[in-house]
Design a protein around this motif. Structure first.
Motif, PDB file in Angstrom:
ATOM      1  N   THR D  19       0.841  -1.200   0.000  1.00 44.10           N
ATOM      2  CA  THR D  19       0.000   0.000   0.000  1.00 44.10           C
ATOM      3  C   THR D  19       0.873   1.246   0.000  1.00 44.10           C
ATOM      4  N   SER D 105      -5.110   6.266  -1.132  1.00 42.60           N
ATOM      5  CA  SER D 105      -4.263   5.084  -0.927  1.00 42.60           C
ATOM      6  C   SER D 105      -4.509   4.096  -2.052  1.00 42.60           C
ATOM      7  N   THR D 107      -3.707  -0.047  -3.000  1.00 45.12           N
ATOM      8  CA  THR D 107      -3.263  -1.354  -2.506  1.00 45.12           C
ATOM      9  C   THR D 107      -3.257  -2.358  -3.656  1.00 45.12           C
TER      10      THR D 107
END
Lengths: 146, 146, 146, 146
Positions: D19, D105, D107
């Protein structure tokens, strides 16, 4: 066109103690544009939620933005157009916040006519009369045209 | 939110010799935006007709724009967010022209853990492998949270 | 003031097959400003010396810059002001280079009056008649005022 | 020059669950610059008097501006430079207002080494810990040089 006649002061026209000023209020937009040009997205400059948790409590201006007010004076007023920037040393004394008004000043402190170099000192003050930056450096003033 | 956890490297996490980079091509717009923020409308930067009559023959970037690529690295990568800028000395070695690609690098050269200070050296190179700027300075890396 | 009367087309005013267009030439400045706002200084966008060594050979526009030409149409023309953006899927088919002229188009392909939702398809073409992007998505058109 | 050595992570260097983050406070200037580049002058973004009469009560950021913070991460950090963007689906969950601080973010959730493709999921949160955007998509990480 008279563009070539734009010319700052040659070393003969400068006196030890000559001083010039430039001031402006630093806006949020100034800081964001400075990040835009330099790629410097340090969260201290562009993330208010992060900045609240830092020592400074708020977003602060890039230090080099403040230093650049000094360069402004050197290149436009003292000595002015035609000046060649040789070197500079800067010390950061206090942070600059959004909406602070900064006054930069440059003073000529030494002249070396043989090498066409002058040494300057510079200071940046905020609206509370606190010094936020000190700098000193060497420039080559423009040479007089014959 | 995790904003407070954005944190660069503390002095314990830095090694002498650690190096980081940032690079970009300097556009005419970059120079104009830099002038816009700093008020530095030195004709060497924004007046092509004037610049043709100068030693450099073309408009050049503000020296502080190039220096700011170094600050970018210090504040976002090495040491990174939370770093406090103490002082810096810069020497200008060659001009930067519109469309030059500049690579800035920062290397850690000394660490003083007792005072939480590190000394760095920095260089900016152009696409012809010529060094345009040298700098060195002192920063305080972020302190580790408990 | 008549500001509240700025209103796009309600679902009753839309027909399957309705199409609208927006086009512009993508400048280097557009790409640099897009990097400025988004912090996306991927060297593919802002480093010409790097880009020369990549598959694309030159700096390319941010993909989302091209996608945003589609949003422009949705929010200003079809359906227009008052539209709420629900979701979108995009596929990137070819790169967009500096000075490419891109024409975005949006076509209404389905309407669900009960839920006040319409499905659109969108395409972006360059000046060589090559498709650079395909998108489809869901928006809620503005509701008619009583 | 080392420009060609700027390279993100190849598929072998990525792990499911990796991440990375990017965050900034969205300024009014950001929204106006985004409008300037994309031509998206939807009054919801640039007309405060109009916006007061809408469901959101204030001017909101362009949805694609928020999505672009995700692209920033993909192109500069994870996987990083050299990544090719294949496709993305986004859902808009809440509006972003002027002065909101957004943390994006990304991931990594799947990897297909045979086709050199990875699937990512992405989220954008505001300073109140509310999710404003969800995205997922496919990118091709850079290939390792021999």
């Amino acid at each position: 066109m008279a563009f070539q006649e734009i010319l700052g002061k040659s070393i003969d026209e400068l006196q030890i103690g000559d001083t010039a000023y430039f001031s402006k209020t630093i806006s949020e937009t100034d800081i964001y544009q400075f990040a835009a040009v330099t790629g410097d997205f340090n969260p201290a400059h562009v993330n208010e939620a992060y900045a609240e948790g830092t020592f400074f409590k708020r977003r602060i201006a890039h230090g080099m933005l403040t230093v650049s007010l000094v360069s402004n004076i050197l290149g436009t007023q003292l000595p002015g157009p035609g000046t060649i920037f040789v070197s500079e040393s800067v010390s950061f004394m206090k942070p600059v916040y959004i909406q602070d008004t900064i006054e930069a000043s440059v003073t000529i402190v030494e002249a070396d006519p043989a090498r066409n170099r002058v040494r300057f000192e510079a200071a940046c003050m905020n609206q509370h009369d606190e010094q936020v930056l000190h700098a000193e450096g060497i420039v080559m003033p423009p040479k007089k045209r014959d």
